[in-house]
Design a protein around this motif. Structure first.
Motif, PDB file in Angstrom:
ATOM      1  N   LYS A   1      -4.084   5.569   7.834  1.00 29.84           N
ATOM      2  CA  LYS A   1      -4.585   5.502   8.967  1.00 29.84           C
ATOM      3  C   LYS A   1      -4.091   3.937   9.238  1.00 29.84           C
ATOM      4  O   LYS A   1      -3.827   3.737  10.568  1.00 29.84           O
TER       5      LYS A   1
ATOM      6  N   CYS B   1      -8.659  10.529   6.422  1.00 26.48           N
ATOM      7  CA  CYS B   1      -9.457   9.968   5.527  1.00 26.48           C
ATOM      8  C   CYS B   1      -9.184   9.808   4.052  1.00 26.48           C
ATOM      9  O   CYS B   1     -10.058   9.767   3.712  1.00 26.48           O
ATOM     10  N   THR B   2      -8.215   9.505   4.297  1.00 20.16           N
ATOM     11  CA  THR B   2      -7.497   8.675   3.022  1.00 20.16           C
ATOM     12  C   THR B   2      -7.332   7.102   2.801  1.00 20.16           C
ATOM     13  O   THR B   2      -7.348   6.954   4.553  1.00 20.16           O
ATOM     14  N   LYS B   3      -7.753   6.207   2.111  1.00 17.55           N
ATOM     15  CA  LYS B   3      -7.525   5.406   2.262  1.00 17.55           C
ATOM     16  C   LYS B   3      -5.939   4.529   2.983  1.00 17.55           C
ATOM     17  O   LYS B   3      -6.584   3.567   3.991  1.00 17.55           O
ATOM     18  N   ASN B   4      -4.960   5.231   2.768  1.00 22.83           N
ATOM     19  CA  ASN B   4      -3.947   4.567   3.407  1.00 22.83           C
ATOM     20  C   ASN B   4      -3.499   5.583   4.710  1.00 22.83           C
ATOM     21  O   ASN B   4      -2.180   5.338   5.304  1.00 22.83           O
TER      22      ASN B   4
ATOM     23  N   ARG C   1     -13.028   4.898   3.196  1.00 23.89           N
ATOM     24  CA  ARG C   1     -11.907   6.355   3.130  1.00 23.89           C
ATOM     25  C   ARG C   1     -11.827   5.935   1.368  1.00 23.89           C
ATOM     26  O   ARG C   1     -10.737   6.505   0.625  1.00 23.89           O
ATOM     27  N   ALA C   2     -11.441   4.518   1.152  1.00 22.45           N
ATOM     28  CA  ALA C   2     -11.104   4.404  -0.437  1.00 22.45           C
ATOM     29  C   ALA C   2     -11.939   4.718  -1.346  1.00 22.45           C
ATOM     30  O   ALA C   2     -11.615   5.615  -2.156  1.00 22.45           O
TER      31      ALA C   2
ATOM     32  N   GLY D   1     -14.670  10.582   8.511  1.00 19.03           N
ATOM     33  CA  GLY D   1     -14.063   9.922  10.029  1.00 19.03           C
ATOM     34  C   GLY D   1     -13.242  10.490  10.418  1.00 19.03           C
ATOM     35  O   GLY D   1     -12.357   9.529  11.109  1.00 19.03           O
TER      36      GLY D   1
ATOM     37  N   ASN E   1       0.361  -0.979   0.074  1.00  8.56           N
ATOM     38  CA  ASN E   1      -0.019   0.092   0.166  1.00  8.56           C
ATOM     39  C   ASN E   1       1.047   1.005  -0.364  1.00  8.56           C
ATOM     40  O   ASN E   1       0.802   1.881   0.795  1.00  8.56           O
ATOM     41  N   ASN E   2       1.523   1.243  -1.264  1.00  9.98           N
ATOM     42  CA  ASN E   2       2.516   2.444  -0.922  1.00  9.98           C
ATOM     43  C   ASN E   2       3.192   2.865  -0.204  1.00  9.98           C
ATOM     44  O   ASN E   2       3.851   3.925   0.087  1.00  9.98           O
TER      45      ASN E   2
ATOM     46  N   LYS F   1      -4.065   7.508  -1.229  1.00  8.37           N
ATOM     47  CA  LYS F   1      -5.078   7.088  -1.682  1.00  8.37           C
ATOM     48  C   LYS F   1      -4.787   5.872  -2.452  1.00  8.37           C
ATOM     49  O   LYS F   1      -6.202   5.500  -2.735  1.00  8.37           O
ATOM     50  N   GLY F   2      -3.283   5.017  -2.291  1.00  6.40           N
ATOM     51  CA  GLY F   2      -3.510   4.178  -3.120  1.00  6.40           C
ATOM     52  C   GLY F   2      -3.630   3.771  -4.592  1.00  6.40           C
ATOM     53  O   GLY F   2      -3.357   2.759  -4.374  1.00  6.40           O
TER      54      GLY F   2
ATOM     55  N   GLU G   1     -11.370   0.997   6.042  1.00  5.51           N
ATOM     56  CA  GLU G   1     -10.150   1.421   4.801  1.00  5.51           C
ATOM     57  C   GLU G   1     -10.971   1.860   3.652  1.00  5.51           C
ATOM     58  O   GLU G   1     -10.611   2.079   2.567  1.00  5.51           O
ATOM     59  N   GLU G   2     -11.784   0.849   2.435  1.00  4.66           N
ATOM     60  CA  GLU G   2     -13.010   0.723   1.714  1.00  4.66           C
ATOM     61  C   GLU G   2     -13.946   2.126   1.543  1.00  4.66           C
ATOM     62  O   GLU G   2     -13.832   2.012   0.781  1.00  4.66           O
TER      63      GLU G   2
ATOM     64  N   LEU H   1     -13.777   7.685  -1.026  1.00  4.95           N
ATOM     65  CA  LEU H   1     -14.010   8.829  -0.571  1.00  4.95           C
ATOM     66  C   LEU H   1     -13.274  10.325  -0.556  1.00  4.95           C
ATOM     67  O   LEU H   1     -12.231   9.721  -1.540  1.00  4.95           O
TER      68      LEU H   1
END
Lengths: 425, 289
Positions: free
Chosen positions: A251, A246-249, B71-72, B49, A2-3, B100-101, B68-69, B74
């Motif tokens: 947290k 609030c981004t995927k990675n 947030r993905a 969140g 995940n980066n 953001k992956g 996590e999904e 959002l």
């Protein structure tokens, strides 16, 4: 991942682009250079007295004389040292008299004592009549009396020197009132494992490094504090936490990347500052001295180490203390609500205050050992006789501190990550 | 696609910021309106969140707000958008893309496309600290779109933009709302009026109204009047009716107001707009409710 690596790269970039980074580097390099060169400029060298030569040249000349007798401290070497001293004191021409008394001439010292200096200093400690000592760490066993034991030694003393050395070390153990019976036993075991004859050499580089090691290690801690205190708090301060969290990675990978960077920065700071300073001292004074037994410097030390081994252990202790301090700084940085300033203040106080607290072993063994766990104390070049006793098992302090540091690093890292993830806007 | 906000409340010590708000949002643009302190930002932060509700739950297509999904899916532009002054716009976009992956090739392509979209391509390599407020805001909007979000939350997105850009972004947001949920909080009533299919009106932590412009202005429909009168007559009227607008025109005053019963002589009924409703609820007109 995940980066993870990309995010770690950006975290390094954030640190490098802060104004505190060049400032921390410049201050650190300045302190390192000052430590290395002040040890020379502030040092006293026998060849510099009355000669118009630089301190470096004087040190080189002193070193050349000492190196003439490098090797094992055999009975023959002890014998020659005692004879040389005897020859010196028997000739009044070697002294001058003024209103303050009789003083040894410098050229006499260079001729008779300097070639045997490590041996004669050792003899003066081992055969001192009263045990009036001041010892702050493994290298500083300072005799507070005025007696020069070597002046009363006869050549026959040479044969029993190794046994007398062990007796001296044992006596120092029994003199330490704060030790438990088990600790005494452990010290005696260590003393028995000291290999004799001891090895002597010129150890100016190691001595200077050891003398400067604590201030250098504290410099490392402050450098870590400066570089890492904004690690999380800067996100709060710049208000980037809102978009990050609030981004995927934000947290997951980001927290791991930040902690990874904190550990790498702490590790590199310790390795580079201590390593480069050590190298600097050795380059200036010479690389000799690594094989010298620690007892040559401090015959009261129980550990059977050479100076190189002792310095390596100390180096590892500094690395552990630095990484622990880095993890702790990261935790504080994540814990604060907004600004970075409280992190710096708290870190500074936690670094400075334990330095000024000293509790004698005989007053409280627990507090004495507890203080050693503060990074600023665990970086002291310390091979004292106390051990850490848990349920009747004795642990060597430096090994125990490494193990506890490793656990605390994991704990602080976990809580740093936890605090950041749960940070509420 | 559904965002569910179920009886969400937020308490700060002894103050209720959001009081049992429930919403079900589907594709489209939702305009969240309310005065300062109405609880809009708290609600938005909970949807994103970054603020934990005191009670209630938030989910998107069955995904909990903590996932996590979630947030993905959002994209979020906060009101006070933070940035790294020493980063270039491009660096910042790449960094956000990593968060953001996105993979590196995708991040590069998206960054190019979005910086072009917000007219920042020319300054992509310049440090953000050299940017004007409007440029930073455009960068903030661009970063929200990096992951092609299904749920786009924009808190005051057009603040700091010049009128031309504001209209451009309004159109862009309207377009984005075709295949995703866009939750837009703003003080600029005309923005909401033009692009929001559904308007959410918040007051003192509660959701006062929610519905289309038609539905929501129902409250004051047929009750908004306008008249041109002498200054002293206008002063008299301000004591009697909730005044929506007061504008001097030469010697006279053009007054727009809400009247429940019979209007004063010379007053003409006008079409009620969102601004009328907003001012009716949130300006001094409130005292006449």
């Amino acid at each position: 991942m995940n980066n993870f690596w990309t995010l770690a790269g950006y975290e390094f970039k954030k640190i490098f682009r802060r104004k505190t980074f060049p400032a921390a580097i410049i201050i650190c390099l300045g302190i390192m250079a000052a430590a290395v060169f002040s040890s020379l400029s502030g040092g006293s060298f026998h060849h510099s007295v009355g000669n118009d030569i630089s301190k470096y040249e004087a040190m080189e000349l002193d070193k050349a004389v000492i190196l003439t007798n490098r090797g094992y401290i055999t009975p023959q070497l002890v014998y020659r040292a005692i004879l040389s001293n005897r020859e010196m004191i028997s000739d009044e021409e070697n002294y001058f008299v003024n209103e303050y008394g009789s003083h040894l001439k410098e050229d006499a010292y260079i001729r008779y004592i300097l070639p045997y200096e490590p041996v004669i200093e050792l003899l003066n400690k081992v055969y001192a009549e009263n045990m009036d000592w001041l010892s702050m760490d493994a290298l500083s066993l300072v005799y507070l009396g005025e007696d020069k034991a070597v002046d009363r030694l006869g050549p026959e003393q040479a044969e029993s020197f190794d046994a007398d050395l062990r007796d001296f070390a044992r006596a120092m153990v029994f003199r330490d009132k704060g030790l438990s019976a088990a600790e005494r036993e452990k010290n005696l075991e260590l003393i028995d494992s000291i290999e004799t004859p001891l090895y002597s050499d010129y150890y100016g580089g190691y001595e200077a490094y050891i003398m400067g090691s604590k201030s250098l290690a504290i410099t490392v801690l402050f450098m870590i504090l400066l570089l890492l205190s904004p690690l999380f708090s800067n996100e709060y301060e710049e208000k980037t936490d809102q978009v990050i969290l609030c981004t995927k990675n934000g947290k997951g990978s980001l927290c791991r990347a930040k902690l990874f960077v904190a550990l790498v920065v702490s590790l590199l700071s310790a390795v580079l500052v201590m390593g480069l300073s050590w190298l600097g001292f050795l380059m200036l004074y010479g690389f000799q001295g690594g094989r010298v037994n620690i007892q040559v410097v401090n015959p009261g030390c129980s550990y059977p180490f050479t100076l190189l081994e002792a310095c390596c252990i100390h180096f590892i202790s500094v690395v552990f203390a630095s990484v622990l301090f880095g993890a702790f700084t990261a935790f504080m940085s994540a814990r604060v609500k907004r600004s970075t300033a409280p992190v710096v203040v708290m870190g500074t106080l936690l670094t400075i205050i334990p330095m000024f607290i000293w509790i004698p072993l005989k007053s409280s063994g627990f507090m004495y050992e507890l203080l050693k766990f503060f990074p600023v104390n665990s970086v002291t070049f310390d091979f004292d006789r106390s051990f850490i006793e848990i349920f009747g098992v004795l642990f060597t302090p430096y090994k125990f501190i490494w193990a506890v540091s490793a656990i605390l690093i994991a704990v602080f890292s976990y809580f740093a990550s936890h605090c950041f993830k749960r940070h509420q806007l | 696609m559904e965002l569910t906000v179920d009886r969400v409340s937020k308490l700060y010590k002894n103050k209720i910021a959001v009081d049992r708000v429930s919403l079900r949002l589907h594709e489209g643009v939702y305009g969240l309106l309310g005065e300062n302190g109405a609880g809009k930002t708290s609600l938005i932060r909970m949807v994103c969140g970054v603020l934990k509700p005191s009670s209630g739950s938030i989910s998107f297509d069955g995904l909990d707000v903590g996932d996590e999904e979630y947030r993905a899916a959002l994209g979020y532009l906060p009101q006070d958008f933070g940035y790294y002054p020493e980063f270039s716009a491009q660096d910042f976009m790449y960094y956000m893309a990593s968060l953001k992956g996105l993979t590196k090739p995708v991040a590069r392509a998206k960054t190019r496309e979005l910086l072009e979209l917000v007219s920042l391509s020319d300054v992509a390599k310049k440090k953000i600290r050299t940017f004007s407020g409007g440029m930073k805001q455009r960068l903030g909007i661009a970063q929200t779109l990096l992951n092609d979000p299904k749920l786009l939350v924009l808190d005051e997105p057009t603040a700091g933009l010049d009128p031309k850009e504001r209209i451009r972004f309004r159109n862009l947001i309207a377009r984005l709302g075709q295949n995703r949920i866009v939750l837009l909080s703003t003080h600029i009533v005309s923005d909401v009026e033009h692009i929001a299919g559904t308007i959410l009106l918040m007051k003192k932590g509660k959701m006062l109204h929610q519905g289309s412009l038609e539905d929501i202005t129902q409250v004051i429909r047929g009750k908004v009047y306008q008249c041109l009168m002498e200054n002293h007559e206008a002063q008299e009227l301000t004591r009697l009716y909730p005044i929506i607008n007061y504008r001097s025109q030469g010697e006279k005053v053009l007054l727009r107001f809400v009247c429940q019963g019979d209007p004063p002589a010379g007053a003409v009924k006008v079409t009620a707009g969102l601004e009328d409703l907003y001012l009716y609820y949130f300006s001094e007109a409130e005292g006449h409710e």
